[in-house]
Structures are given as C-alpha cells and as structure tokens.
Motif scaffolding. Structure first.
Motif, short mmCIF file in Angstrom:
data_model
loop_
_atom_site.label_atom_id
_atom_site.label_comp_id
_atom_site.label_asym_id
_atom_site.label_seq_id
_atom_site.Cartn_x
_atom_site.Cartn_y
_atom_site.Cartn_z
N ALA A 38 42.51 36.63 21.71
CA ALA A 38 41.24 36.41 22.41
C ALA A 38 41.16 37.35 23.60
CB ALA A 38 41.16 34.96 22.88
N THR A 39 39.95 37.78 23.92
CA THR A 39 39.78 38.63 25.09
C THR A 39 39.98 37.78 26.34
OG1 THR A 39 37.41 38.23 25.12
CG2 THR A 39 38.17 40.18 23.93
N GLU A 40 40.45 38.42 27.36
CA GLU A 40 40.75 37.71 28.60
C GLU A 40 39.94 38.34 29.72
OE1 GLU A 40 44.63 36.72 31.35
OE2 GLU A 40 44.91 37.40 29.30
N ASP A 41 39.22 37.53 30.44
CA ASP A 41 38.46 38.02 31.58
C ASP A 41 39.29 37.85 32.85
OD1 ASP A 41 36.23 38.64 30.04
OD2 ASP A 41 35.35 36.66 30.31
N TYR A 42 39.08 38.76 33.77
CA TYR A 42 39.76 38.70 35.06
C TYR A 42 38.68 38.48 36.11
CZ TYR A 42 43.50 40.83 32.37
OH TYR A 42 44.45 41.08 31.42
N SER A 43 38.86 37.48 36.94
CA SER A 43 37.84 37.22 37.95
C SER A 43 38.48 36.64 39.21
CB SER A 43 36.77 36.27 37.41
OG SER A 43 37.34 35.03 37.09
N SER B 275 49.78 40.19 41.82
CA SER B 275 49.39 40.47 40.42
C SER B 275 50.10 41.69 39.87
CB SER B 275 47.88 40.65 40.32
OG SER B 275 47.21 39.48 40.70
N SER B 276 50.86 42.38 40.72
CA SER B 276 51.58 43.61 40.33
C SER B 276 50.61 44.69 39.84
CB SER B 276 52.62 43.31 39.27
OG SER B 276 53.58 42.41 39.75
N CYS B 277 49.53 44.85 40.59
CA CYS B 277 48.58 45.93 40.27
C CYS B 277 49.26 47.27 40.54
CB CYS B 277 47.33 45.81 41.13
SG CYS B 277 46.23 44.46 40.66
N PRO B 278 48.93 48.28 39.72
CA PRO B 278 49.54 49.60 39.93
C PRO B 278 48.99 50.27 41.19
CG PRO B 278 47.90 49.71 38.19
CD PRO B 278 48.02 48.27 38.57
N THR C 13 39.01 44.37 32.02
CA THR C 13 40.40 44.82 31.94
C THR C 13 41.14 44.55 33.25
OG1 THR C 13 39.99 47.06 32.77
CG2 THR C 13 39.73 46.70 30.37
N PHE C 14 42.45 44.51 33.17
CA PHE C 14 43.30 44.29 34.34
C PHE C 14 43.13 45.43 35.33
CE2 PHE C 14 47.52 44.77 36.38
CZ PHE C 14 47.54 43.57 37.07
N LYS C 15 43.07 46.67 34.85
CA LYS C 15 42.93 47.82 35.73
C LYS C 15 41.61 47.75 36.50
CE LYS C 15 43.03 52.87 35.96
NZ LYS C 15 42.47 52.81 37.27
N GLN C 16 40.53 47.36 35.82
CA GLN C 16 39.24 47.23 36.50
C GLN C 16 39.32 46.17 37.60
OE1 GLN C 16 36.60 46.30 33.28
NE2 GLN C 16 36.10 48.44 32.86
N ALA C 17 40.02 45.06 37.32
CA ALA C 17 40.17 44.01 38.32
C ALA C 17 40.95 44.52 39.53
CB ALA C 17 40.85 42.80 37.71
N CYS C 18 42.00 45.27 39.29
CA CYS C 18 42.80 45.83 40.39
C CYS C 18 41.96 46.79 41.22
CB CYS C 18 44.04 46.53 39.83
SG CYS C 18 45.27 45.39 39.17
N ASP C 19 41.19 47.64 40.54
CA ASP C 19 40.32 48.57 41.25
C ASP C 19 39.24 47.81 42.02
OD1 ASP C 19 41.78 50.70 40.26
OD2 ASP C 19 40.37 51.14 38.64
N GLY C 20 38.72 46.74 41.44
CA GLY C 20 37.71 45.92 42.10
C GLY C 20 38.23 45.26 43.36
N LEU C 21 39.46 44.85 43.35
CA LEU C 21 40.05 44.23 44.55
C LEU C 21 40.05 45.20 45.73
CD1 LEU C 21 43.08 42.34 42.96
CD2 LEU C 21 41.19 41.29 44.24
N LYS C 22 40.20 46.48 45.47
CA LYS C 22 40.26 47.48 46.53
C LYS C 22 38.88 47.93 47.01
CE LYS C 22 42.87 50.40 44.19
NZ LYS C 22 43.74 51.54 43.87
#
Length: 96
Positions: free
Chosen positions: A38-43, A89-92, A60-69
């Motif tokens: 199943a697709t997973e949303d990050y919010s 969250s161990s974002c890159p 995507t996880f990367k979009q969520a990490c970029d959104g946090l910044k």
C-alpha cells in the motif's frame, strides 16, 4: 558368504550421504499470495497559539524531508519541532 558381506558393505558405502527419500514427482514450487504494498503518505502539522505550519502531506519520504526544511511552505513556524522531526526521522542531509 564373503561375496555377500562384501556386496552389502559396498552398497552401504555407495548410499552414504544420499537422501533416503526420493520424491517421484519432483520438487514443487511454493507459491505465496501476497497483497501488493500500500502507498504510504507522510504528513505533519505543527503549531502553537502564534502560528501553524498547516497540515502538510507528501507522497515520498524525500519530499517530506524537503518539506520540513521549507520555511515558506511552513509559514516560518515551528522551526525547532520540524528540525527535531527531521533528525529523528533520519532524513538525509542536514536541516539547515
């Protein structure tokens, strides 16, 4: 009698290390029925009495990490909370 004992000994040595049971039908391939992933949303949503990031959702996880910044996306709000979520969250990369 010597030949019979020799024959039995030889048969014993030849059969060492082999499976005692041979499946006459061959091996069967195991088939697993698995549901597709199943697709997973990050919010996230942060706020206090002064400001709010609003509810932010990403695919995507990367979009969520970029959104946090992204200060503009988050109304320049809850910087410390976003930085903490970024870290745990161990974002890159780095938050700054």
């Amino acid at each position: 009698m010597k030949y019979l004992i020799l024959l039995l000994l030889l048969m014993n040595l030849v059969s060492c290390g082999k499976d005692s049971f041979i499946n006459p039908y061959g091996t069967q391939q195991t088939v697993y029925k698995v549901e597709p992933a199943a697709t997973e949303d990050y919010s996230y949503e942060f706020g206090d009495q002064v400001c709010s990031t609003g509810k932010q959702s990403f695919i995507t996880f990367k979009q969520a990490c970029d959104g946090l910044k992204d200060e503009q996306l988050n109304n320049e709000c809850a910087g410390e909370q976003r930085a903490e979520l970024f870290t745990i969250s161990s974002c890159p990369g780095s938050f700054s």
